[in-house]
Design an enzyme around this catalytic site. Structure first.
Site, short mmCIF file in Angstrom:
data_model
loop_
_atom_site.label_atom_id
_atom_site.label_comp_id
_atom_site.label_asym_id
_atom_site.label_seq_id
_atom_site.Cartn_x
_atom_site.Cartn_y
_atom_site.Cartn_z
N HIS A 40 23.62 38.31 34.65
CA HIS A 40 24.90 39.04 34.70
C HIS A 40 24.71 40.56 34.75
O HIS A 40 25.68 41.30 34.86
CB HIS A 40 25.78 38.70 33.49
N ASP B 238 22.62 28.35 36.83
CA ASP B 238 23.35 28.55 35.58
C ASP B 238 24.83 28.22 35.82
O ASP B 238 25.33 28.34 36.94
CB ASP B 238 23.22 30.01 35.14
N HIS C 31 27.39 29.79 34.94
CA HIS C 31 28.18 30.99 35.25
C HIS C 31 27.66 31.63 36.54
O HIS C 31 26.45 31.61 36.80
CB HIS C 31 28.07 32.01 34.11
N ASP D 13 23.58 25.57 30.72
CA ASP D 13 24.93 25.49 30.15
C ASP D 13 25.86 24.64 31.03
O ASP D 13 27.07 24.65 30.85
CB ASP D 13 25.52 26.90 29.93
ZN LIG Z 1 25.60 30.77 31.81
#
Ligand SMILES: [Zn+2]
Length: 364
Positions: free
Chosen positions: A131, A168, A170, A262
């Protein structure tokens, strides 16, 4: 063949209190690998990371951001209090040092692969990175480990093309921003694939199929937003329909993977439906083509994953697959997506992605 496992207790020193991105995540992984006796297995090699240099961090980050992290770590040290960069992202006294080693672990993995010491590698590091943008850290991430590693391959190792696959849950918005207009080095090309839970339902709210890059990067940012509850089957469709044909056409020299865990159906931060064997089965598919196009050169870095027991099994499974021992992976009951969801993927999402990408790729 030998699979490298990069790890050091320095990663536990980014210690940010009661936080889901806790040092306990790595302790659980290492304990599980010990229990499964992977660390005593001669086919695996535990490797110490090194610190990345400031010059290397600057491949993707501004000097101002680097100084900010250094300063805030110092404040955390002097005050004895954890500092917050934003609502999600915290800094402790050792965060700056741990972050340099988090990047450096990935760079060490590359060197070991290239000098033939190991065949492939999994860097079990934190803080995570995907991120983090050029001038801003967010989403539990400090320096963008995978982006710096890609630039390292282009700038210091003379490779021309690097593929990043980010699974991931996200969207890898930081990596996307860094490579949106291609590599800043002009030494080569980066292609970025991100599969993630649809940004309308999850942080950071981006990663849609119309985000395809600009200029030199145009057509090389490839987002696969999956609806909540999508299971393992949806991931495999992404590989067969999009990743595989593009990789055969792009012909990368190296495959880097941002591996988040995740996506597990129990994960507390997300709403996906993957089993803990899904990432390993996906990796196995990547490895089948890696044999032909990148001479097996694959390096994985750890991103998120917040059900620490499930994550430990998923990491173990990936290590077994990296070492060509798929028969040893641990599987839970298979999960499949419901028919409406699969129908949306096959008749809307994939055809729409192919249409958007067709100006840039002959395979579509
Ligand atoms: Zn994540």
């Amino acid at each position: 063949m030998t699979t490298g496992i990069i790890y050091d207790p320095i990663y536990l020193e980014h210690r940010i209190g009661q936080h889901v991105e806790s040092h306990e995540r790595l302790i659980a992984i290492i304990e599980y690998l010990k229990e499964k006796q992977i660390l005593d297995d001669p086919n695996f090699k535990l490797i110490k990371p090194r610190s990345a240099t400031l010059e290397q961090i600057k491949y993707v980050h501004t000097e101002a951001l680097i100084n900010e992290i250094k300063e805030i770590s110092k404040i955390a040290d002097l005050t004895g209090k954890i500092q917050n960069l934003d609502m999600d992202t915290s800094v402790s006294a050792k965060t700056y040092d741990a972050s340099l080693f988090s990047v450096g672990g990935n760079l060490e993995a590359i060197d070991r692969i290239l000098n033939g010491d190991i065949t492939n590698a999994f860097s079990i590091v934190r803080p995570p990175g995907h991120h983090s943008r050029k001038n801003r850290c967010s989403g539990f991430c400090i320096f963008n480990n995978i982006a710096i590693t890609a630039e390292y391959l282009l700038r210091e190792k003379e490779f021309k093309k690097v593929a990043i696959i980010d699974w991931d849950c996200h969207h890898g918005d930081g990596t996307q921003e860094i490579f949106y207009q291609g590599s800043s080095s002009e030494k080569g090309d980066v292609i970025f694939f991100s599969s993630h839970q649809d940004g309308r339902t999850l942080y950071p709210g981006s990663g849609f199929i119309n985000e395809i890059g600009k200029g030199k990067g145009e057509g090389k940012i490839i987002n696969y937003p999956m609806p909540p509850k999508a299971a393992d089957d949806v991931l495999m469709i992404f590989f067969e329909e999009i990743i595989k044909p593009i990789l055969f056409e792009f012909k990368p020299d190296f495959i880097l993977i941002s591996a988040g865990f995740d996506t597990h159906w129990t994960d507390r931060l997300t709403n996906m439906g993957w089993t803990y064997q899904a990432p390993a089965l996906f990796l196995e598919k990547i490895m089948t083509i890696a044999k032909d196009i990148v001479k097996n050169r694959i390096a994985i870095t750890l991103e998120g994953g917040y059900e620490i027991d499930k994550q430990a099994i998923a990491v173990y499974n990936c290590l077994r697959v990296l070492n060509n021992e798929k028969q040893k992976i641990i599987e839970e009951k298979p999960r499949t997506s419901d028919e409406t969801l699969l129908n949306y993927i096959n008749t809307k999402l994939i055809p729409n992605m192919r249409t958007k990408l067709s100006p840039y790729w002959n395979c579509f």
